[in-house]
Scaffold this motif. Structure first.
Motif, mmCIF file in Angstrom:
data_model
loop_
_atom_site.group_PDB
_atom_site.id
_atom_site.type_symbol
_atom_site.label_atom_id
_atom_site.label_comp_id
_atom_site.label_asym_id
_atom_site.label_seq_id
_atom_site.Cartn_x
_atom_site.Cartn_y
_atom_site.Cartn_z
ATOM 1 N N ALA A 89 0.873 -1.200 -0.055
ATOM 2 C CA ALA A 89 0.064 -0.105 -0.127
ATOM 3 C C ALA A 89 0.695 1.329 0.004
ATOM 4 N N ILE A 90 2.017 1.189 0.859
ATOM 5 C CA ILE A 90 2.795 2.413 0.882
ATOM 6 C C ILE A 90 3.466 2.515 -0.625
ATOM 7 N N MET A 91 3.767 1.316 -1.424
ATOM 8 C CA MET A 91 4.296 1.745 -2.800
ATOM 9 C C MET A 91 3.449 2.243 -3.494
ATOM 10 N N GLU A 92 2.250 1.710 -3.394
ATOM 11 C CA GLU A 92 1.107 2.226 -4.184
ATOM 12 C C GLU A 92 0.816 3.624 -4.269
ATOM 13 N N GLY A 93 0.855 4.109 -2.959
ATOM 14 C CA GLY A 93 0.688 5.592 -2.678
ATOM 15 C C GLY A 93 1.973 6.210 -3.134
ATOM 16 N N ILE A 94 3.181 6.262 -3.268
ATOM 17 C CA ILE A 94 4.162 6.597 -4.091
ATOM 18 C C ILE A 94 4.062 6.376 -5.525
ATOM 19 N N LYS A 95 3.803 5.248 -6.009
ATOM 20 C CA LYS A 95 3.686 4.903 -7.348
ATOM 21 C C LYS A 95 2.524 5.979 -7.966
ATOM 22 N N THR A 96 1.355 6.238 -7.378
ATOM 23 C CA THR A 96 0.227 6.870 -7.726
ATOM 24 C C THR A 96 0.356 8.443 -7.435
ATOM 25 N N ASN A 97 1.155 8.716 -6.461
ATOM 26 C CA ASN A 97 1.434 10.150 -5.895
ATOM 27 C C ASN A 97 -0.117 10.453 -5.165
ATOM 28 N N ARG A 98 -0.587 9.703 -4.384
ATOM 29 C CA ARG A 98 -1.692 9.982 -3.881
ATOM 30 C C ARG A 98 -1.953 9.322 -2.362
ATOM 31 N N GLN A 99 -2.806 9.563 -1.564
ATOM 32 C CA GLN A 99 -3.016 8.997 -0.564
ATOM 33 C C GLN A 99 -3.934 7.752 -0.320
ATOM 34 N N VAL A 100 -3.486 6.712 -0.154
ATOM 35 C CA VAL A 100 -4.101 5.184 -0.337
ATOM 36 C C VAL A 100 -4.420 4.804 1.012
ATOM 37 N N CYS A 101 -3.717 5.059 2.001
ATOM 38 C CA CYS A 101 -3.657 4.272 3.319
ATOM 39 C C CYS A 101 -4.689 5.083 4.370
ATOM 40 N N ILE A 102 -5.557 4.335 5.044
ATOM 41 C CA ILE A 102 -6.074 4.863 6.070
ATOM 42 C C ILE A 102 -5.751 3.931 7.144
ATOM 43 N N ILE A 103 -5.288 4.058 8.317
ATOM 44 C CA ILE A 103 -4.812 3.393 9.632
ATOM 45 C C ILE A 103 -6.030 3.615 10.629
ATOM 46 N N VAL A 104 -6.355 2.289 11.118
ATOM 47 C CA VAL A 104 -7.717 2.367 11.882
ATOM 48 C C VAL A 104 -6.982 1.526 13.351
ATOM 49 N N TYR A 105 -6.773 2.118 14.387
ATOM 50 C CA TYR A 105 -6.156 1.407 15.660
ATOM 51 C C TYR A 105 -7.419 0.812 16.303
ATOM 52 N N LEU A 106 -7.238 -0.601 16.390
ATOM 53 C CA LEU A 106 -8.274 -1.249 16.963
ATOM 54 C C LEU A 106 -7.910 -1.404 18.430
ATOM 55 N N GLU A 107 -6.560 -1.043 18.977
ATOM 56 C CA GLU A 107 -6.345 -1.106 20.183
ATOM 57 C C GLU A 107 -5.168 -0.255 20.520
ATOM 58 N N ASP A 108 -4.924 0.372 21.765
ATOM 59 C CA ASP A 108 -3.716 1.118 22.052
ATOM 60 C C ASP A 108 -2.272 0.299 22.057
ATOM 61 N N ILE A 109 -1.692 0.907 21.282
ATOM 62 C CA ILE A 109 -0.168 0.272 20.977
ATOM 63 C C ILE A 109 0.633 1.385 21.012
ATOM 64 N N PRO A 110 1.511 1.499 22.249
ATOM 65 C CA PRO A 110 2.733 2.329 22.026
ATOM 66 C C PRO A 110 3.508 2.521 20.934
ATOM 67 N N LEU A 111 3.737 3.608 20.739
ATOM 68 C CA LEU A 111 4.623 3.903 19.718
ATOM 69 C C LEU A 111 5.918 3.197 19.213
ATOM 70 N N ARG A 112 6.618 2.861 20.294
ATOM 71 C CA ARG A 112 7.791 2.142 20.273
ATOM 72 C C ARG A 112 7.714 0.770 19.927
ATOM 73 N N PHE A 113 6.311 0.083 19.955
ATOM 74 C CA PHE A 113 6.193 -1.280 19.296
ATOM 75 C C PHE A 113 5.672 -1.309 17.733
ATOM 76 N N LEU A 114 5.457 0.104 17.263
ATOM 77 C CA LEU A 114 5.061 0.003 15.785
ATOM 78 C C LEU A 114 6.277 -0.075 14.816
ATOM 79 N N PRO A 115 5.869 -0.731 13.828
ATOM 80 C CA PRO A 115 6.977 -0.820 12.835
ATOM 81 C C PRO A 115 7.389 0.269 12.063
ATOM 82 N N LYS A 116 8.579 0.988 11.716
ATOM 83 C CA LYS A 116 8.838 2.014 11.308
ATOM 84 C C LYS A 116 7.994 2.391 10.012
#
Length: 113
Positions: free
Chosen positions: A51-78
């Motif tokens: 999805a990230i690559m699709e956004g770069i390729k098409t130069n548009r915002q394609v991702c919507i992030i929905v948090y289902l639970e609280d996750i500390p930032l340090r545990f999120l992938p870069k």
């Protein structure tokens, strides 16, 4: 709106990775449902990277992030840290039905953009 569900919509016998690439390429938006399971699952990470690559390729915002639970930032992938700068981010409300109505309206509006 249509929703792509792997078990229902992917042709049997096709390569899973190619199905994901094709589905994301044909989609207006990709909704990432972020949970502890999402962070640990290799296919979820693959879908996020495509999805990230699709956004770069098409130069548009394609991702919507929905948090289902609280996750500390340090545990999120870069990769998610980068997405947080550009993507629409929503928290799924767990308790209040009124908040859920607002959430679904925001999600539908975000997908339609």
């Amino acid at each position: 709106m249509r929703l792509n569900i792997r078990d229902r919509d992917f042709p049997l016998g096709d390569v899973n990775a190619l199905n994901i690439v094709d589905a994301i390429g044909a989609s207006r938006k990709t909704v990432l449902l972020v949970s502890k399971h999402f962070i640990k699952n290799k296919w979820c990470k693959f879908e996020m990277n495509i999805a990230i690559m699709e956004g770069i390729k098409t130069n548009r915002q394609v991702c919507i992030i929905v948090y289902l639970e609280d996750i500390p930032l340090r545990f999120l992938p870069k990769e998610i840290s980068k997405l947080l700068q550009d993507a629409i981010v929503l928290d799924f409300p767990k308790e209040n039905p009124c908040s859920q109505n607002v959430f679904w309206a925001c999600l539908a509006n975000s997908i339609s953009e």
